[in-house]
Scaffold this motif. Structure first.
Motif, PDB file in Angstrom:
ATOM      1  N   PHE A   2       0.852  -1.192   0.000  1.00  0.00           N
ATOM      2  CA  PHE A   2       0.000   0.000   0.000  1.00  0.00           C
ATOM      3  C   PHE A   2       0.883   1.234   0.000  1.00  0.00           C
ATOM      4  CE2 PHE A   2      -3.178  -2.953   1.615  1.00  0.00           C
ATOM      5  CZ  PHE A   2      -4.348  -2.482   1.048  1.00  0.00           C
ATOM      6  N   SER A   3       0.471   2.237  -0.758  1.00  0.00           N
ATOM      7  CA  SER A   3       1.157   3.530  -0.667  1.00  0.00           C
ATOM      8  C   SER A   3       0.755   4.157   0.657  1.00  0.00           C
ATOM      9  CB  SER A   3       0.710   4.441  -1.810  1.00  0.00           C
ATOM     10  OG  SER A   3      -0.641   4.867  -1.585  1.00  0.00           O
ATOM     11  N   GLN A   4       1.413   5.249   0.991  1.00  0.00           N
ATOM     12  CA  GLN A   4       0.927   6.025   2.135  1.00  0.00           C
ATOM     13  C   GLN A   4      -0.478   6.535   1.798  1.00  0.00           C
ATOM     14  OE1 GLN A   4       3.044   9.965   2.165  1.00  0.00           O
ATOM     15  NE2 GLN A   4       4.170   8.840   0.615  1.00  0.00           N
ATOM     16  N   PRO A   5      -1.263   6.889   2.815  1.00  0.00           N
ATOM     17  CA  PRO A   5      -2.649   7.285   2.526  1.00  0.00           C
ATOM     18  C   PRO A   5      -2.762   8.550   1.690  1.00  0.00           C
ATOM     19  CG  PRO A   5      -2.194   7.316   4.908  1.00  0.00           C
ATOM     20  CD  PRO A   5      -0.948   6.870   4.245  1.00  0.00           C
ATOM     21  N   PHE A  60     -16.874   6.072  12.487  1.00  0.00           N
ATOM     22  CA  PHE A  60     -16.099   5.078  13.241  1.00  0.00           C
ATOM     23  C   PHE A  60     -14.836   4.700  12.470  1.00  0.00           C
ATOM     24  CE2 PHE A  60     -20.656   4.567  13.622  1.00  0.00           C
ATOM     25  CZ  PHE A  60     -20.838   4.800  14.969  1.00  0.00           C
ATOM     26  N   SER A  61     -13.790   4.313  13.194  1.00  0.00           N
ATOM     27  CA  SER A  61     -12.545   3.788  12.619  1.00  0.00           C
ATOM     28  C   SER A  61     -12.071   4.549  11.382  1.00  0.00           C
ATOM     29  CB  SER A  61     -12.726   2.321  12.200  1.00  0.00           C
ATOM     30  OG  SER A  61     -12.993   1.535  13.304  1.00  0.00           O
ATOM     31  N   PRO A  62     -11.131   5.448  11.540  1.00  0.00           N
ATOM     32  CA  PRO A  62     -10.592   6.145  10.367  1.00  0.00           C
ATOM     33  C   PRO A  62     -10.193   5.144   9.274  1.00  0.00           C
ATOM     34  CG  PRO A  62      -9.577   6.937  12.388  1.00  0.00           C
ATOM     35  CD  PRO A  62     -10.470   5.806  12.782  1.00  0.00           C
ATOM     36  N   GLN A  63     -10.585   5.442   8.050  1.00  0.00           N
ATOM     37  CA  GLN A  63     -10.289   4.569   6.908  1.00  0.00           C
ATOM     38  C   GLN A  63      -9.280   5.279   6.020  1.00  0.00           C
ATOM     39  OE1 GLN A  63     -12.024   1.363   6.385  1.00  0.00           O
ATOM     40  NE2 GLN A  63     -12.346   1.851   8.554  1.00  0.00           N
ATOM     41  N   GLU A  64      -8.044   4.835   6.097  1.00  0.00           N
ATOM     42  CA  GLU A  64      -6.981   5.454   5.284  1.00  0.00           C
ATOM     43  C   GLU A  64      -6.894   4.728   3.955  1.00  0.00           C
ATOM     44  OE1 GLU A  64      -3.919   7.201   8.588  1.00  0.00           O
ATOM     45  OE2 GLU A  64      -3.461   5.229   7.736  1.00  0.00           O
ATOM     46  N   TYR A  65      -7.115   5.471   2.867  1.00  0.00           N
ATOM     47  CA  TYR A  65      -7.071   4.861   1.541  1.00  0.00           C
ATOM     48  C   TYR A  65      -5.656   4.899   0.956  1.00  0.00           C
ATOM     49  CZ  TYR A  65     -12.206   5.419   1.510  1.00  0.00           C
ATOM     50  OH  TYR A  65     -13.549   5.352   1.790  1.00  0.00           O
ATOM     51  N   GLY A  66      -5.211   3.742   0.456  1.00  0.00           N
ATOM     52  CA  GLY A  66      -3.891   3.675  -0.175  1.00  0.00           C
ATOM     53  C   GLY A  66      -3.989   3.033  -1.554  1.00  0.00           C
ATOM     54  N   VAL A  67      -2.982   3.303  -2.383  1.00  0.00           N
ATOM     55  CA  VAL A  67      -2.902   2.667  -3.705  1.00  0.00           C
ATOM     56  C   VAL A  67      -2.241   1.306  -3.495  1.00  0.00           C
ATOM     57  CG1 VAL A  67      -1.968   2.832  -6.040  1.00  0.00           C
ATOM     58  CG2 VAL A  67      -2.612   4.926  -4.798  1.00  0.00           C
ATOM     59  N   ALA A  91       5.450  -0.309  -6.484  1.00  0.00           N
ATOM     60  CA  ALA A  91       4.961   0.266  -5.226  1.00  0.00           C
ATOM     61  C   ALA A  91       5.800   1.480  -4.824  1.00  0.00           C
ATOM     62  CB  ALA A  91       5.004  -0.783  -4.118  1.00  0.00           C
ATOM     63  N   LYS A  92       7.109   1.402  -5.065  1.00  0.00           N
ATOM     64  CA  LYS A  92       7.987   2.520  -4.674  1.00  0.00           C
ATOM     65  C   LYS A  92       7.706   3.754  -5.535  1.00  0.00           C
ATOM     66  CE  LYS A  92      12.548   4.039  -3.539  1.00  0.00           C
ATOM     67  NZ  LYS A  92      12.052   5.385  -3.487  1.00  0.00           N
ATOM     68  N   VAL A  93       7.576   3.544  -6.825  1.00  0.00           N
ATOM     69  CA  VAL A  93       7.283   4.674  -7.727  1.00  0.00           C
ATOM     70  C   VAL A  93       5.966   5.341  -7.326  1.00  0.00           C
ATOM     71  CG1 VAL A  93       6.652   5.261 -10.105  1.00  0.00           C
ATOM     72  CG2 VAL A  93       8.596   3.763  -9.672  1.00  0.00           C
ATOM     73  N   VAL A  94       4.972   4.513  -7.019  1.00  0.00           N
ATOM     74  CA  VAL A  94       3.651   5.043  -6.651  1.00  0.00           C
ATOM     75  C   VAL A  94       3.752   5.814  -5.328  1.00  0.00           C
ATOM     76  CG1 VAL A  94       1.337   4.372  -5.882  1.00  0.00           C
ATOM     77  CG2 VAL A  94       2.335   3.303  -7.906  1.00  0.00           C
ATOM     78  N   ASP A  95       4.420   5.229  -4.350  1.00  0.00           N
ATOM     79  CA  ASP A  95       4.513   5.894  -3.049  1.00  0.00           C
ATOM     80  C   ASP A  95       5.277   7.218  -3.163  1.00  0.00           C
ATOM     81  OD1 ASP A  95       3.898   5.798  -0.201  1.00  0.00           O
ATOM     82  OD2 ASP A  95       6.066   5.735   0.043  1.00  0.00           O
ATOM     83  N   ASP A  96       6.354   7.219  -3.962  1.00  0.00           N
ATOM     84  CA  ASP A  96       7.116   8.457  -4.166  1.00  0.00           C
ATOM     85  C   ASP A  96       6.233   9.533  -4.801  1.00  0.00           C
ATOM     86  OD1 ASP A  96       9.326   7.270  -3.110  1.00  0.00           O
ATOM     87  OD2 ASP A  96      10.398   7.005  -5.013  1.00  0.00           O
ATOM     88  N   LEU A  97       5.403   9.097  -5.745  1.00  0.00           N
ATOM     89  CA  LEU A  97       4.544  10.067  -6.434  1.00  0.00           C
ATOM     90  C   LEU A  97       3.477  10.628  -5.482  1.00  0.00           C
ATOM     91  CD1 LEU A  97       3.943  11.448  -9.152  1.00  0.00           C
ATOM     92  CD2 LEU A  97       2.283   9.655  -9.594  1.00  0.00           C
TER      93      LEU A  97
END
Ligand code: GLU
Length: 267
Positions: A126-129, A224-231, A241-247
């Motif tokens: 998962f990318s960061q949210p 309820f319960s924060p829902q963090e969306y990731g790629v 995954a690294k390219v996506v997270d960097d972007l």
């Protein structure tokens, strides 16, 4: 800048292979890493998106075009990897289908209100949210429910493979109430169950409920319960995954993500 990164990685790669005899080469750029190369060879990025979540991933019934913040994020990724935001193939996914479609390799990425959880991180990258939502409740207006507490002893419709049931179970314990759950394969089925009175509430993330809101229903204020969306990507696709997270990092720091939230009128 890209050229500089490429040159730098080549220099580093040479240095690493030269001295460590098998050290891992850094993957600082989108160039030449195996999964990125596969996408470049295909010439298209395959992305699983929602088509029933207004402002996130939604098939506009008038234009038949899939649009929303998650679609724009997908386009930014395609532009980064393939140099063209249109070299992208969208496929509609649900909470149930998105994981298996990544596993089978049919999709490169899923950008579909996919909440990052510890359990899911064992199966996917998962990318960061890029957004944080909360689990909410959709009820019929004529029932007069005003909060979760009013649903004590009632039945709640949730989707299979979604985080909603767990979030509501925890909240029920906190609030000292007891509720029953009925699980469905899709959101339209839960909405139908709400209409016919088989369930008293339909629960999932607020963003998703917005797509099922009509003049006879309302979303209660409780969250309820924060829902963090990731790629998400397949576990083995670490370079992608690294390219996506960097972007996503870049889009956060340069304000692009905030602009998208504003563009789509998401609070
Ligand atoms: N975001 C929640 C989840 O990932 C709700 C389900 C959905 O995204 O459809 O479980």
């Amino acid at each position: 800048m890209k050229k500089f990164v490429l040159v730098l990685s080549l220099v580093l790669m040479t240095a690493f292979t030269g001295c460590s005899g098998g050290g891992t080469a850094p993957t600082a750029s989108t160039e030449a890493t195996p999964n990125i190369q596969k996408i470049k060879d295909k010439g298209v990025l395959k992305v699983g998106v929602k088509v029933d979540v207004p402002k996130f991933g939604y098939k506009n019934p008038e234009t038949q075009v899939i649009e929303g913040m998650e679609i724009d994020i997908a386009k930014a990724i395609a532009k980064e990897i393939l140099g063209d935001e249109n070299k992208i193939e969208f496929q509609a996914v649900t909470a149930k289908t998105r994981g298996p479609l990544l596993d089978s390799g049919e999709l490169d990425l899923v950008i579909a209100t996919f909440t990052i959880t510890e359990e899911r991180k064992e199966s996917y990258n998962f990318s960061q949210p890029y957004f944080v939502d909360g689990v909410a409740l959709l009820v019929k207006k004529d029932k007069g429910f005003t909060s979760y507490k009013d649903l004590d002893g009632k039945a709640i419709g949730v989707a299979q493979s979604a985080t909603s049931k767990k979030a509501l179970e925890e909240a029920a314990v906190e609030q000292g109430i007891s509720v029953k759950f009925s699980e469905y394969a899709s959101y339209p089925e839960i909405k139908a169950a709400l209409e016919s009175g088989r369930v008293d509430a339909f629960s999932v993330d607020a963003a998703i409920l917005n797509g099922y809101l009509d003049e006879n229903s309302e979303i209660l204020a409780d969250r309820f319960s924060p829902q963090e969306y990731g790629v998400a990507s397949k576990k083995s696709n670490t370079d992608l995954a690294k390219v996506v997270d960097d972007l996503i990092s870049e889009m956060k720091s340069n304000g692009e993500l905030d602009s998208l939230i504003e563009k789509w009128g998401i609070k």
